[in-house]
Write a protein that holds these residues in place. Structure first.
Motif, PDB file in Angstrom:
ATOM      1  N   VAL A  17      34.324  34.625  41.381  1.00  0.00           N
ATOM      2  CA  VAL A  17      35.155  35.654  40.761  1.00  0.00           C
ATOM      3  C   VAL A  17      34.928  36.996  41.453  1.00  0.00           C
ATOM      4  N   TRP A  18      35.764  37.974  41.105  1.00  0.00           N
ATOM      5  CA  TRP A  18      35.671  39.280  41.758  1.00  0.00           C
ATOM      6  C   TRP A  18      35.939  40.443  40.796  1.00  0.00           C
ATOM      7  N   VAL A  20      36.864  41.382  36.187  1.00  0.00           N
ATOM      8  CA  VAL A  20      36.837  40.888  34.811  1.00  0.00           C
ATOM      9  C   VAL A  20      37.911  39.829  34.550  1.00  0.00           C
ATOM     10  N   PRO A  21      39.177  40.048  34.943  1.00  0.00           N
ATOM     11  CA  PRO A  21      40.186  39.012  34.673  1.00  0.00           C
ATOM     12  C   PRO A  21      39.849  37.658  35.299  1.00  0.00           C
ATOM     13  N   SER A  22      39.372  37.654  36.544  1.00  0.00           N
ATOM     14  CA  SER A  22      39.042  36.369  37.184  1.00  0.00           C
ATOM     15  C   SER A  22      37.865  35.700  36.479  1.00  0.00           C
ATOM     16  N   ALA A  23      36.908  36.494  36.003  1.00  0.00           N
ATOM     17  CA  ALA A  23      35.772  35.932  35.270  1.00  0.00           C
ATOM     18  C   ALA A  23      36.228  35.312  33.955  1.00  0.00           C
ATOM     19  N   LYS A  24      37.111  36.007  33.253  1.00  0.00           N
ATOM     20  CA  LYS A  24      37.604  35.491  31.974  1.00  0.00           C
ATOM     21  C   LYS A  24      38.419  34.208  32.164  1.00  0.00           C
ATOM     22  N   ILE A  25      39.186  34.147  33.237  1.00  0.00           N
ATOM     23  CA  ILE A  25      39.959  32.933  33.525  1.00  0.00           C
ATOM     24  C   ILE A  25      39.015  31.771  33.829  1.00  0.00           C
ATOM     25  N   ALA A  26      37.998  32.013  34.659  1.00  0.00           N
ATOM     26  CA  ALA A  26      37.036  30.960  34.991  1.00  0.00           C
ATOM     27  C   ALA A  26      36.368  30.437  33.732  1.00  0.00           C
ATOM     28  N   GLY A  35      30.122  33.145  39.841  1.00  0.00           N
ATOM     29  CA  GLY A  35      29.411  33.901  40.868  1.00  0.00           C
ATOM     30  C   GLY A  35      30.376  34.815  41.587  1.00  0.00           C
ATOM     31  N   THR A  36      29.932  36.004  41.938  1.00  0.00           N
ATOM     32  CA  THR A  36      30.816  36.923  42.633  1.00  0.00           C
ATOM     33  C   THR A  36      30.993  36.522  44.094  1.00  0.00           C
ATOM     34  N   VAL A 226      39.390  31.170  46.726  1.00  0.00           N
ATOM     35  CA  VAL A 226      40.247  31.280  45.543  1.00  0.00           C
ATOM     36  C   VAL A 226      40.984  32.618  45.554  1.00  0.00           C
ATOM     37  N   HIS A 227      40.283  33.669  45.903  1.00  0.00           N
ATOM     38  CA  HIS A 227      40.903  34.997  45.995  1.00  0.00           C
ATOM     39  C   HIS A 227      42.010  35.009  47.034  1.00  0.00           C
TER      40      HIS A 227
END
Length: 252
Positions: A17-18, A20-26, A35-36, A226-227
């Protein structure tokens, strides 16, 4: 405990992730760990990977991610964002304070846009000192050493990787990450060479998850792929709006 997650029968698949939105989706789709991606974070800030952002900026982003999720969070710390073991250890301690349970640290550096391997003995000594400072502070963190031998396509990458892994294991590494290793025979040889859990990264042609599990791999991560896929999807969507002079593609 995060370290124990590397000893499970099932593969530990890191959702990279990179923000907050990507973390919440994961988290919402069922990942057990996030992990960032340093490359993704840098790109979001208009920079190239290779410690071209300030540690303070990274810390701010990681803090926001950590507050947004209950998942264990590991951070790509690149080369440590510091010239000395003391500074690197201090940076890691700052991450631990905000809830980070693991870091990746690389045995290569980027200078003037070119990535090159560090001397393994010197890197091992730095790692040993970093581990000492963290232990003295009575803090726990999983240190996953990223060795870039296969990434940089050096001569005899398997033999060189195994030599480096032995050095880093003695220096206190908890795990080993080998980006760009993909051949089954190489993966098996690396796994057989150490008791440390081996982390591989997604690549075209990488063996399937079930094959990796059979080979003894414990952890898989996604890097910035993914990004990049998300940006490609965005480009396709915007191109469709421009081409069709319609927003219909946004609501399909």
């Amino acid at each position: 405990m995060f370290k124990n997650m590397h000893e499970m029968e099932e593969l530990l698949v890191i959702g990279n992730v990179w923000d907050v939105p990507s973390a919440k989706i994961a988290e919402s789709v069922g990942f057990s760990v996030i992990g960032t991606s340093s490359a993704a974070i840098a790109k979001n800030l208009g920079k190239e990977d290779g410690e071209n952002i300030r540690f303070e900026d990274l810390l701010s982003i990681v803090k926001a991610i950590a507050k947004s999720t209950e998942l264990p969070l590991t951070v790509d710390l690149e080369s440590g964002y510091g010239e000395t073991p003391e500074i690197i250890a201090k940076n890691i301690m700052e991450l631990v304070k905000i809830g980070v349970v693991g870091v990746n640290i690389e045995d290569s550096v980027v200078l003037d846009g070119e990535r090159s391997l560090c001397d393994s003995a010197l890197f091992g000594k730095i790692l040993e000192k970093v581990r000492k400072y963290i232990s003295e502070a009575d803090l726990e963190i999983f240190i996953n050493v990223r060795s870039d031998v296969f990434l940089l396509n050096v001569e005899d990458p398997l033999e060189t990787s195994i030599e480096r892994i032995d050095c880093y294991q003695q220096a206190g590494a908890d795990g080993i990450f080998l980006p760009c290793i993909s051949k089954q025979e190489d993966i098996r040889s690396v796994v057989d060479s150490t008791s440390l859990p081996i982390n591989v990264m997604c690549l075209p042609g990488l063996p399937s998850f079930s094959e990796l599990k059979t080979l003894g791999v414990k952890r898989i991560s996604m890097g910035n792929f993914v990004h990049e896929a998300m940006l490609a999807s965005l480009a396709s969507t915007l191109a469709s709006v421009k081409r069709e002079q319609s927003f219909d593609t946004l609501f399909i």
